[in-house]
Design an enzyme around this catalytic site. Structure first.
Site, PDB file in Angstrom:
ATOM      1  N   LYS A 276     -24.625 -29.752  -2.660  1.00  0.00           N
ATOM      2  CA  LYS A 276     -23.545 -30.123  -1.746  1.00  0.00           C
ATOM      3  C   LYS A 276     -22.198 -29.563  -2.215  1.00  0.00           C
ATOM      4  O   LYS A 276     -21.160 -30.223  -2.168  1.00  0.00           O
ATOM      5  CB  LYS A 276     -23.483 -31.637  -1.546  1.00  0.00           C
ATOM      6  CG  LYS A 276     -24.789 -32.228  -1.014  1.00  0.00           C
ATOM      7  CD  LYS A 276     -24.636 -33.679  -0.644  1.00  0.00           C
ATOM      8  CE  LYS A 276     -25.969 -34.258  -0.165  1.00  0.00           C
ATOM      9  NZ  LYS A 276     -26.493 -33.589   1.022  1.00  0.00           N
TER      10      LYS A 276
ATOM     11  N   HIS B 106      -7.972   1.517   1.224  1.00  0.00           N
ATOM     12  CA  HIS B 106      -7.782   0.131   1.636  1.00  0.00           C
ATOM     13  C   HIS B 106      -6.609  -0.098   2.588  1.00  0.00           C
ATOM     14  O   HIS B 106      -6.482  -1.175   3.183  1.00  0.00           O
ATOM     15  CB  HIS B 106      -7.558  -0.689   0.357  1.00  0.00           C
ATOM     16  CG  HIS B 106      -7.936  -2.122   0.457  1.00  0.00           C
ATOM     17  ND1 HIS B 106      -7.900  -2.837   1.628  1.00  0.00           N
ATOM     18  CD2 HIS B 106      -8.365  -2.992  -0.481  1.00  0.00           C
ATOM     19  CE1 HIS B 106      -8.274  -4.087   1.394  1.00  0.00           C
ATOM     20  NE2 HIS B 106      -8.562  -4.194   0.125  1.00  0.00           N
TER      21      HIS B 106
ATOM     22  N   LYS C 198     -25.812 -24.898  -2.573  1.00  0.00           N
ATOM     23  CA  LYS C 198     -25.697 -25.704  -1.363  1.00  0.00           C
ATOM     24  C   LYS C 198     -26.458 -27.027  -1.490  1.00  0.00           C
ATOM     25  O   LYS C 198     -26.021 -28.059  -0.970  1.00  0.00           O
ATOM     26  CB  LYS C 198     -26.210 -24.922  -0.157  1.00  0.00           C
ATOM     27  CG  LYS C 198     -25.318 -23.774   0.272  1.00  0.00           C
ATOM     28  CD  LYS C 198     -25.930 -23.017   1.437  1.00  0.00           C
ATOM     29  CE  LYS C 198     -25.069 -21.855   1.887  1.00  0.00           C
ATOM     30  NZ  LYS C 198     -25.713 -21.099   2.997  1.00  0.00           N
TER      31      LYS C 198
ATOM     32  N   SER D  99      -8.650 -13.347  -2.049  1.00  0.00           N
ATOM     33  CA  SER D  99      -7.934 -13.193  -0.790  1.00  0.00           C
ATOM     34  C   SER D  99      -8.652 -13.899   0.345  1.00  0.00           C
ATOM     35  O   SER D  99      -9.879 -13.878   0.431  1.00  0.00           O
ATOM     36  CB  SER D  99      -7.743 -11.712  -0.442  1.00  0.00           C
ATOM     37  OG  SER D  99      -8.973 -11.076  -0.284  1.00  0.00           O
TER      38      SER D  99
ATOM     39  N   SER E  18     -13.144 -11.166  -5.362  1.00  0.00           N
ATOM     40  CA  SER E  18     -13.433 -11.190  -3.932  1.00  0.00           C
ATOM     41  C   SER E  18     -14.916 -11.420  -3.734  1.00  0.00           C
ATOM     42  O   SER E  18     -15.727 -11.079  -4.592  1.00  0.00           O
ATOM     43  CB  SER E  18     -13.004  -9.891  -3.253  1.00  0.00           C
ATOM     44  OG  SER E  18     -13.619  -8.782  -3.871  1.00  0.00           O
ATOM     45  N   GLN E  19     -15.241 -12.018  -2.599  1.00  0.00           N
ATOM     46  CA  GLN E  19     -16.632 -12.178  -2.209  1.00  0.00           C
ATOM     47  C   GLN E  19     -16.941 -11.189  -1.084  1.00  0.00           C
ATOM     48  O   GLN E  19     -16.245 -11.154  -0.069  1.00  0.00           O
ATOM     49  CB  GLN E  19     -16.917 -13.599  -1.704  1.00  0.00           C
ATOM     50  CG  GLN E  19     -18.343 -13.754  -1.213  1.00  0.00           C
ATOM     51  CD  GLN E  19     -18.627 -15.041  -0.468  1.00  0.00           C
ATOM     52  OE1 GLN E  19     -19.690 -15.230   0.078  1.00  0.00           O
ATOM     53  NE2 GLN E  19     -17.658 -15.951  -0.423  1.00  0.00           N
TER      54      GLN E  19
ATOM     55  N   PRO F 233     -11.887   0.524  -3.144  1.00  0.00           N
ATOM     56  CA  PRO F 233     -13.131  -0.008  -3.698  1.00  0.00           C
ATOM     57  C   PRO F 233     -14.316   0.894  -3.366  1.00  0.00           C
ATOM     58  O   PRO F 233     -14.253   1.748  -2.476  1.00  0.00           O
ATOM     59  CB  PRO F 233     -13.294  -1.366  -2.989  1.00  0.00           C
ATOM     60  CG  PRO F 233     -12.042  -1.575  -2.206  1.00  0.00           C
ATOM     61  CD  PRO F 233     -11.445  -0.233  -1.987  1.00  0.00           C
TER      62      PRO F 233
ATOM     63  N   ASP G  66     -18.879 -20.157  -2.605  1.00  0.00           N
ATOM     64  CA  ASP G  66     -17.735 -19.342  -3.005  1.00  0.00           C
ATOM     65  C   ASP G  66     -16.886 -20.075  -4.036  1.00  0.00           C
ATOM     66  O   ASP G  66     -16.518 -19.501  -5.069  1.00  0.00           O
ATOM     67  CB  ASP G  66     -16.884 -18.985  -1.790  1.00  0.00           C
ATOM     68  CG  ASP G  66     -15.696 -18.119  -2.175  1.00  0.00           C
ATOM     69  OD1 ASP G  66     -15.907 -16.925  -2.447  1.00  0.00           O
ATOM     70  OD2 ASP G  66     -14.559 -18.641  -2.236  1.00  0.00           O
TER      71      ASP G  66
ATOM     72  N   THR H 209      -4.163 -10.651   4.786  1.00  0.00           N
ATOM     73  CA  THR H 209      -4.687 -11.620   3.826  1.00  0.00           C
ATOM     74  C   THR H 209      -3.602 -12.559   3.307  1.00  0.00           C
ATOM     75  O   THR H 209      -2.416 -12.238   3.330  1.00  0.00           O
ATOM     76  CB  THR H 209      -5.318 -10.924   2.600  1.00  0.00           C
ATOM     77  OG1 THR H 209      -4.293 -10.200   1.894  1.00  0.00           O
ATOM     78  CG2 THR H 209      -6.435  -9.985   3.009  1.00  0.00           C
TER      79      THR H 209
ATOM     80  N   LYS I 116     -27.066 -19.049  -3.906  1.00  0.00           N
ATOM     81  CA  LYS I 116     -26.295 -20.005  -3.108  1.00  0.00           C
ATOM     82  C   LYS I 116     -27.160 -21.121  -2.536  1.00  0.00           C
ATOM     83  O   LYS I 116     -26.639 -22.200  -2.223  1.00  0.00           O
ATOM     84  CB  LYS I 116     -25.545 -19.284  -1.999  1.00  0.00           C
ATOM     85  CG  LYS I 116     -26.419 -18.585  -0.969  1.00  0.00           C
ATOM     86  CD  LYS I 116     -25.554 -17.859   0.046  1.00  0.00           C
ATOM     87  CE  LYS I 116     -26.400 -17.153   1.081  1.00  0.00           C
ATOM     88  NZ  LYS I 116     -25.591 -16.385   2.052  1.00  0.00           N
TER      89      LYS I 116
ATOM     90  N   TYR J 171       0.795  -1.222   0.000  1.00  0.00           N
ATOM     91  CA  TYR J 171       0.000   0.000   0.000  1.00  0.00           C
ATOM     92  C   TYR J 171       0.830   1.275   0.000  1.00  0.00           C
ATOM     93  O   TYR J 171       0.747   2.084  -0.917  1.00  0.00           O
ATOM     94  CB  TYR J 171      -0.951  -0.009   1.202  1.00  0.00           C
ATOM     95  CG  TYR J 171      -1.957  -1.121   1.137  1.00  0.00           C
ATOM     96  CD1 TYR J 171      -3.019  -1.076   0.244  1.00  0.00           C
ATOM     97  CD2 TYR J 171      -1.835  -2.246   1.951  1.00  0.00           C
ATOM     98  CE1 TYR J 171      -3.939  -2.110   0.159  1.00  0.00           C
ATOM     99  CE2 TYR J 171      -2.747  -3.281   1.878  1.00  0.00           C
ATOM    100  CZ  TYR J 171      -3.796  -3.210   0.982  1.00  0.00           C
ATOM    101  OH  TYR J 171      -4.698  -4.237   0.898  1.00  0.00           O
TER     102      TYR J 171
END
Length: 639
Positions: A434, A348, A431, A462, A562-563, A131, A438, A473, A427, A118
């Site tokens: 199974k 960030h 699921k 990350s 990223s999530q 972001p 992500d 991360t 999702k 950074y």
């Protein structure tokens, strides 16, 4: 975001919308995969792990596996030779130096990561680092609703800070290990300071005011009343009205300087700081808990609303729109437009995105549950809005503003965006198969890239390292031999449905295995970075290994992902990590998946519209494969 400004997998932690009324409610809102302690049970100091120095041979073995998809068989054999030579020679020496650093410091990576990733980064924080985090779209019927809404959000930020200050952010566990909460205390009052070569961070957590930016003018407002409580939304709205009524003309866009390259901004900052009046103005802005940008209204095109929303947060739209109505060095910037586009822009450097996303969740939840939210705050206004004045603009600073305007306008022109809102499933469906949501989305991104570009894309995700003190991360390298086999099967026209389904599940399982290790600090990238930094710190030559094909190709993250999970119609977005790649930040909800995709217009191989369409088709094809070949006996993901 560029490679070293990577972002944010929150592993559903951002789903917890904190309620500050009772500690037990906080705990109930935690995801089921985590355990937590109520504030009464919290110790005065968290029990956090020491960040380890991994065994070199294990890291290099993992590295080779992640590099293999990007190399020909001949290149891979050569890479194995280079890697072995590195292990036997320079790597062994650097490993010893890193182990010594690990003995001296509880987290040998923390400060080095902050500095390298950074503070030494010289491209603009705008697009590359910072972001945007959206709120759900609002519909303001008039300016009164606009001002009242903004005041309620400000009140909510004050409440959230009270939760942080009181130590009421629940301590969450991953397995038996507590997760570090220190980042929550690093976002309020924090500001990045431009300095040539290496910036620095200033922390002002005890500040009691925020700064409003309107038509490029800056105002200091107290957040708290005379009684020490957060001012009521009505009291805050009254002061916002006063500011808007006081300014009919636009001021000098000093804020646009903060959107420029860090060295340009550092030069301009030095010029600004030569005047005592400017020094005082800069100090006041930097010391604020957060800034609030009251933007100029721009027309919303219905089919472009989501794109305009995230781009407005990322860069402000350019010098003729709202890019000057910012202070990009502040960790928290609340941006509110009369057209209904609302969100955060966050710098960030000091923290990952979890505190920012949780703030959004908290404020939106409170406002949706209570129409009178903010009415119980203090009405004892301790001071009127105070305008922050700069000295008369001199020609040198004016020239830097000219450069900044030119550069931000080019950046705005170069960045393209498409926000995909995939509504066929979410999702819940994944699921039921199974599979981990992500990892499933990660494989869809791999497939979309492969279908468009005919090669595997090095893909960055990350994983937080919050089980370690001051952890940040580790990289999840999503491109693998398993993901490549899956992509080939889905595109070569030869594989059966059964083979496709089997390879899909293997690819998802492989990603989940890597992710589990990364969350424990067992990865590739941070260890290899540490070894390279040991060479630099000890004036040793950088080993040939770091310029080898396997290293450079696997580090060229053409898909930066990223999530950021939330139950709301909200999402995060940022710029690509490479000139020939994409950024893809996603929010997998129960019945849909939102993906904010960006790429560069100057690269004719990438296109966010085509990628979004290809990704949508990938989701549908993967669903079709699973529907035709369900396997109920596959173990459920532990993630």
């Amino acid at each position: 975001m560029r490679l070293l400004s990577n972002g944010k997998v929150f592993w559903n932690l951002t789903k917890l919308s904190i309620n500050n009324q009772t500690p037990n409610v906080l705990v109930k809102l935690m995801p089921a995969s985590y355990s937590s302690k109520t504030p009464e049970e919290q110790p005065s100091q968290q029990r956090l792990l020491r960040y380890p120095v991994l065994p070199l041979n294990e890291t290099l073995d993992r590295f080779l596996l992640t590099a293999q998809p990007h190399l020909t068989p001949k290149e891979f054999e050569k890479q194995k030779e280079i890697t072995q030579q590195f292990k036997d020679k320079e790597g062994d020496v650097l490993q010893g130096l890193l182990e010594e650093a690990g003995k001296r410091e509880k987290n040998w990576l923390a400060q080095r990561w902050l500095t390298t990733a950074y503070l030494k980064y010289r491209d603009p924080v705008t697009v590359y680092i910072s972001p945007g985090m959206t709120f759900p779209y609002q519909k303001f019927n008039d300016m009164r609703e606009y001002v009242n809404y903004t005041a309620k959000v400000i009140y909510g930020l004050g409440e959230f800070k009270g939760i942080v200050d009181a130590g009421k952010i629940p301590i969450v566990k991953m397995g038996k290990n507590e997760l570090d909460n220190s980042q929550f205390g690093k976002v309020f009052g924090t500001c990045r300071i431009p300095i040539r070569a290496t910036d620095r961070i200033e922390y002002n957590p005890c500040s009691n005011y925020f700064v409003v930016i309107y038509k490029n003018h800056f105002y200091k407002l107290c957040l708290y009343g005379k009684d020490g409580n957060v001012l009521s939304a009505k009291s805050l709205a009254k002061q916002l009205d006063e500011i808007m009524q006081a300014e009919s003309d636009f001021g000098v866009p000093y804020g646009i300087l903060t959107t420029d390259t860090r060295d340009n901004w550092a030069e301009a900052y030095e010029q600004l700081s030569k005047t005592p009046e400017n020094c005082e103005a800069l100090k006041t802005i930097q010391g604020a808990l957060f800034t609030v940008s009251l933007d100029q209204c721009i027309d919303v095109q219905p089919d472009q609303q989501a794109n305009q929303l995230i781009l407005g947060l990322i860069h402000g739209g350019g010098s003729n729109l709202n890019s000057g109505n910012r202070w990009m060095d502040k960790t928290i910037q609340l941006v509110v437009n009369p057209n209904g586009n609302v969100g955060f822009t966050y710098e960030h450097s000091p923290a990952e995105g979890q505190p920012i996303a949780m703030m959004m969740d908290y404020v939106v939840k409170k406002m949706s549950e209570d129409d009178n939210y903010g009415s119980c705050g203090s009405t004892e206004i301790s001071c009127k809005p105070e305008k922050i004045s700069f000295a008369t603009l001199n020609p040198c600073v004016d020239q830097w503003i000219f450069y900044a305007k030119r550069n931000i306008d080019k950046l705005v022109k170069d960045l393209e965006c498409n926000v995909l809102k995939f509504k066929c499933y979410g999702k819940d469906y994944i699921k039921k198969q199974k599979l981990g949501p992500d990892s499933f989305v990660q494989m869809a991104l791999q497939l979309a890239f492969y279908k468009m570009h005919k090669v595997p894309g090095a893909q960055y995700e990350s994983a937080h390292l919050r089980i370690f003190e001051n952890g940040r991360t580790e990289t999840i390298r999503s491109c693998s031999n398993e993901s490549l086999a899956f992509c080939k099967a889905m595109t070569n026209g030869k594989a059966s449905v059964e083979e496709k389904a089997c390879l899909l599940r293997e690819a998802v399982a492989g990603h989940q295995k890597y992710a589990r290790l990364a969350l424990q600090g067992i990865g590739v990238d941070r260890h290899l970075l540490g070894l390279k930094l040991m060479a630099q710190e000890n004036n040793l030559p950088i080993p040939e290994f770091y310029s080898s094909p396997g290293y450079t190709k696997s580090m060229q993250f053409r898909v930066s992902t990223s999530q950021v999970a939330t139950i709301y119609d909200a999402f995060m977005g940022y710029g690509p990590a490479t000139d020939d790649g994409y950024a893809a930040c996603y929010n997998p909800r129960d019945n849909d998946i939102i993906v904010a995709i960006t790429s560069w217009s100057f690269n004719h191989e990438t296109n966010p519209d085509k990628f979004a369409k290809t990704l949508e088709n990938a989701f549908l094809e993967m669903q079709d494969v699973l529907n035709k070949n369900p396997q109920a006996n596959i173990p459920k993901s532990k993630l």
